[in-house]
Motif scaffolding. Structure first.
Motif, PDB file in Angstrom:
ATOM      1  N   SER A  64       0.854  -1.182   0.000  1.00  0.00           N
ATOM      2  CA  SER A  64       0.000   0.000   0.000  1.00  0.00           C
ATOM      3  C   SER A  64       0.892   1.235   0.000  1.00  0.00           C
ATOM      4  CB  SER A  64      -0.934   0.003   1.212  1.00  0.00           C
ATOM      5  OG  SER A  64      -0.201   0.154   2.397  1.00  0.00           O
ATOM      6  N   GLY A  65       0.489   2.227  -0.718  1.00  0.00           N
ATOM      7  CA  GLY A  65       1.237   3.470  -0.766  1.00  0.00           C
ATOM      8  C   GLY A  65       2.365   3.479  -1.780  1.00  0.00           C
ATOM      9  N   VAL A  66       2.469   2.439  -2.619  1.00  0.00           N
ATOM     10  CA  VAL A  66       3.526   2.384  -3.628  1.00  0.00           C
ATOM     11  C   VAL A  66       2.907   2.436  -5.015  1.00  0.00           C
ATOM     12  CG1 VAL A  66       5.390   0.999  -4.630  1.00  0.00           C
ATOM     13  CG2 VAL A  66       5.098   1.080  -2.154  1.00  0.00           C
ATOM     14  N   THR A  67       3.425   3.340  -5.828  1.00  0.00           N
ATOM     15  CA  THR A  67       3.082   3.384  -7.250  1.00  0.00           C
ATOM     16  C   THR A  67       4.397   3.302  -8.007  1.00  0.00           C
ATOM     17  OG1 THR A  67       3.262   5.793  -7.383  1.00  0.00           O
ATOM     18  CG2 THR A  67       1.086   4.886  -6.868  1.00  0.00           C
ATOM     19  N   GLY A  68       4.325   3.050  -9.286  1.00  0.00           N
ATOM     20  CA  GLY A  68       5.581   3.031 -10.013  1.00  0.00           C
ATOM     21  C   GLY A  68       5.490   2.459 -11.396  1.00  0.00           C
ATOM     22  N   ILE A  69       6.672   2.255 -11.939  1.00  0.00           N
ATOM     23  CA  ILE A  69       6.836   1.785 -13.304  1.00  0.00           C
ATOM     24  C   ILE A  69       7.858   0.663 -13.305  1.00  0.00           C
ATOM     25  CG2 ILE A  69       7.552   2.434 -15.646  1.00  0.00           C
ATOM     26  CD1 ILE A  69       6.841   5.360 -14.789  1.00  0.00           C
ATOM     27  N   VAL A  70       7.554  -0.392 -14.028  1.00  0.00           N
ATOM     28  CA  VAL A  70       8.508  -1.477 -14.242  1.00  0.00           C
ATOM     29  C   VAL A  70       9.033  -1.319 -15.661  1.00  0.00           C
ATOM     30  CG1 VAL A  70       8.888  -3.962 -14.257  1.00  0.00           C
ATOM     31  CG2 VAL A  70       7.152  -2.986 -12.739  1.00  0.00           C
ATOM     32  N   CYS A  71      10.331  -1.124 -15.787  1.00  0.00           N
ATOM     33  CA  CYS A  71      10.959  -0.953 -17.099  1.00  0.00           C
ATOM     34  C   CYS A  71      11.577  -2.276 -17.543  1.00  0.00           C
ATOM     35  CB  CYS A  71      12.050   0.108 -17.034  1.00  0.00           C
ATOM     36  SG  CYS A  71      11.449   1.755 -16.648  1.00  0.00           S
ATOM     37  N   VAL A  72      11.219  -2.701 -18.734  1.00  0.00           N
ATOM     38  CA  VAL A  72      11.802  -3.895 -19.339  1.00  0.00           C
ATOM     39  C   VAL A  72      12.293  -3.529 -20.728  1.00  0.00           C
ATOM     40  CG1 VAL A  72      10.434  -5.555 -18.017  1.00  0.00           C
ATOM     41  CG2 VAL A  72       9.535  -4.680 -20.162  1.00  0.00           C
ATOM     42  N   ALA A  73      13.306  -4.224 -21.184  1.00  0.00           N
ATOM     43  CA  ALA A  73      13.927  -3.878 -22.460  1.00  0.00           C
ATOM     44  C   ALA A  73      13.174  -4.438 -23.662  1.00  0.00           C
ATOM     45  CB  ALA A  73      15.375  -4.372 -22.486  1.00  0.00           C
ATOM     46  N   THR A  74      12.482  -5.558 -23.472  1.00  0.00           N
ATOM     47  CA  THR A  74      11.905  -6.255 -24.620  1.00  0.00           C
ATOM     48  C   THR A  74      10.406  -6.510 -24.465  1.00  0.00           C
ATOM     49  OG1 THR A  74      12.311  -8.453 -23.697  1.00  0.00           O
ATOM     50  CG2 THR A  74      14.116  -7.462 -24.994  1.00  0.00           C
ATOM     51  N   GLU A  75       9.778  -6.752 -25.585  1.00  0.00           N
ATOM     52  CA  GLU A  75       8.364  -7.138 -25.586  1.00  0.00           C
ATOM     53  C   GLU A  75       8.165  -8.445 -24.814  1.00  0.00           C
ATOM     54  OE1 GLU A  75       5.520  -5.740 -26.743  1.00  0.00           O
ATOM     55  OE2 GLU A  75       6.629  -3.939 -27.325  1.00  0.00           O
TER      56      GLU A  75
ATOM     57  N   GLY B  73      11.115  -0.959 -23.617  1.00  0.00           N
ATOM     58  CA  GLY B  73      12.044  -0.327 -24.560  1.00  0.00           C
ATOM     59  C   GLY B  73      13.387  -0.082 -23.911  1.00  0.00           C
ATOM     60  N   ARG B  74      14.425  -0.186 -24.702  1.00  0.00           N
ATOM     61  CA  ARG B  74      15.786   0.038 -24.213  1.00  0.00           C
ATOM     62  C   ARG B  74      16.026   1.530 -24.049  1.00  0.00           C
ATOM     63  NH1 ARG B  74      18.198  -4.864 -24.541  1.00  0.00           N
ATOM     64  NH2 ARG B  74      17.360  -6.296 -26.088  1.00  0.00           N
ATOM     65  N   LEU B  75      16.750   1.890 -22.984  1.00  0.00           N
ATOM     66  CA  LEU B  75      17.080   3.284 -22.714  1.00  0.00           C
ATOM     67  C   LEU B  75      18.586   3.409 -22.534  1.00  0.00           C
ATOM     68  CD1 LEU B  75      14.380   3.986 -19.953  1.00  0.00           C
ATOM     69  CD2 LEU B  75      14.248   4.646 -22.353  1.00  0.00           C
ATOM     70  N   ASP B  76      19.197   4.407 -23.157  1.00  0.00           N
ATOM     71  CA  ASP B  76      20.599   4.684 -22.881  1.00  0.00           C
ATOM     72  C   ASP B  76      20.676   5.614 -21.672  1.00  0.00           C
ATOM     73  OD1 ASP B  76      20.037   7.275 -23.786  1.00  0.00           O
ATOM     74  OD2 ASP B  76      21.073   7.015 -25.686  1.00  0.00           O
ATOM     75  N   GLU B  77      21.876   5.999 -21.268  1.00  0.00           N
ATOM     76  CA  GLU B  77      22.033   6.800 -20.055  1.00  0.00           C
ATOM     77  C   GLU B  77      21.252   8.114 -20.115  1.00  0.00           C
ATOM     78  OE1 GLU B  77      25.452   9.336 -17.755  1.00  0.00           O
ATOM     79  OE2 GLU B  77      26.094   7.497 -18.736  1.00  0.00           O
ATOM     80  N   GLY B  78      21.326   8.820 -21.234  1.00  0.00           N
ATOM     81  CA  GLY B  78      20.604  10.086 -21.365  1.00  0.00           C
ATOM     82  C   GLY B  78      19.100   9.903 -21.288  1.00  0.00           C
ATOM     83  N   ALA B  79      18.606   8.860 -21.946  1.00  0.00           N
ATOM     84  CA  ALA B  79      17.167   8.585 -21.913  1.00  0.00           C
ATOM     85  C   ALA B  79      16.732   8.167 -20.507  1.00  0.00           C
ATOM     86  CB  ALA B  79      16.810   7.506 -22.926  1.00  0.00           C
TER      87      ALA B  79
ATOM     88  N   HIS C 217      19.627  -8.120 -15.362  1.00  0.00           N
ATOM     89  CA  HIS C 217      20.451  -9.325 -15.357  1.00  0.00           C
ATOM     90  C   HIS C 217      21.875  -9.003 -14.899  1.00  0.00           C
ATOM     91  CE1 HIS C 217      22.409 -12.979 -16.695  1.00  0.00           C
ATOM     92  NE2 HIS C 217      21.199 -13.513 -16.717  1.00  0.00           N
ATOM     93  N   PRO C 218      22.494  -9.899 -14.136  1.00  0.00           N
ATOM     94  CA  PRO C 218      23.866  -9.648 -13.666  1.00  0.00           C
ATOM     95  C   PRO C 218      24.863  -9.373 -14.784  1.00  0.00           C
ATOM     96  CG  PRO C 218      22.936 -11.547 -12.539  1.00  0.00           C
ATOM     97  CD  PRO C 218      21.952 -11.150 -13.606  1.00  0.00           C
ATOM     98  N   TYR C 219      24.615  -9.886 -15.986  1.00  0.00           N
ATOM     99  CA  TYR C 219      25.529  -9.651 -17.103  1.00  0.00           C
ATOM    100  C   TYR C 219      25.217  -8.381 -17.879  1.00  0.00           C
ATOM    101  CZ  TYR C 219      27.033 -14.431 -16.245  1.00  0.00           C
ATOM    102  OH  TYR C 219      27.502 -15.571 -15.667  1.00  0.00           O
ATOM    103  N   ALA C 220      24.161  -7.691 -17.519  1.00  0.00           N
ATOM    104  CA  ALA C 220      23.789  -6.445 -18.191  1.00  0.00           C
ATOM    105  C   ALA C 220      24.584  -5.285 -17.579  1.00  0.00           C
ATOM    106  CB  ALA C 220      22.293  -6.210 -18.091  1.00  0.00           C
ATOM    107  N   LEU C 221      25.887  -5.383 -17.664  1.00  0.00           N
ATOM    108  CA  LEU C 221      26.780  -4.429 -17.002  1.00  0.00           C
ATOM    109  C   LEU C 221      26.601  -3.007 -17.506  1.00  0.00           C
ATOM    110  CD1 LEU C 221      30.012  -6.622 -16.870  1.00  0.00           C
ATOM    111  CD2 LEU C 221      28.308  -6.268 -15.079  1.00  0.00           C
ATOM    112  N   LEU C 222      26.394  -2.841 -18.807  1.00  0.00           N
ATOM    113  CA  LEU C 222      26.234  -1.497 -19.361  1.00  0.00           C
ATOM    114  C   LEU C 222      24.946  -0.848 -18.853  1.00  0.00           C
ATOM    115  CD1 LEU C 222      27.309   0.750 -21.156  1.00  0.00           C
ATOM    116  CD2 LEU C 222      26.133  -0.333 -23.089  1.00  0.00           C
ATOM    117  N   VAL C 223      23.889  -1.619 -18.745  1.00  0.00           N
ATOM    118  CA  VAL C 223      22.622  -1.086 -18.230  1.00  0.00           C
ATOM    119  C   VAL C 223      22.811  -0.601 -16.798  1.00  0.00           C
ATOM    120  CG1 VAL C 223      20.217  -1.609 -17.661  1.00  0.00           C
ATOM    121  CG2 VAL C 223      21.231  -2.552 -19.739  1.00  0.00           C
TER     122      VAL C 223
END
Length: 114
Positions: free
Chosen positions: A26-37, A57-63, A81-87
């Protein structure tokens, strides 16, 4: 109690579990971001989110930084993912540059497989 706005970057089983848990708080709103469909489909098939929306959708640092400024979360959770080092690197930098949200990295225990 003031609502907490959270952005969860998910890309793992733990991300989906965490999305479900956040949605039940309760009291939490938000967005879950995923890279793929596929990631979005998994979220939609496994749970019916009531207080969280899904951004696909994929986002770079600026986005990422622009997204944080627009959404103004109090907490950003990195459950990619642990291997998604750039993300992870880009998300940490975006949070640091924006400077108004706490950054939390969620990692699985060693030895667990996706």
């Amino acid at each position: 109690m003031a609502k907490k706005h959270v952005i969860l970057f998910a890309g793992t089983t733990e991300g989906r579990i965490l999305a479900n848990w956040l949605d039940e708080q309760s009291g939490v709103t938000g967005i879950v971001c995923v890279a793929t469909e596929y990631g979005a489909e998994l979220l939609e098939e496994e749970m019916s989110l009531k207080h969280l929306t899904v951004h696909c959708g994929r986002l770079d640092e600026g986005a990422m930084e622009a997204f944080l400024k627009k959404e103004s979360p109090s907490l950003v959770i990195d459950a990619t993912h642990p291997y998604a080092l750039l993300v992870t690197k880009n998300l940490k930098e975006a949070c640091k540059n924006w400077g108004k949200a706490r950054y939390l990295r969620c990692l699985r225990k060693e030895g667990l497989k996706e």
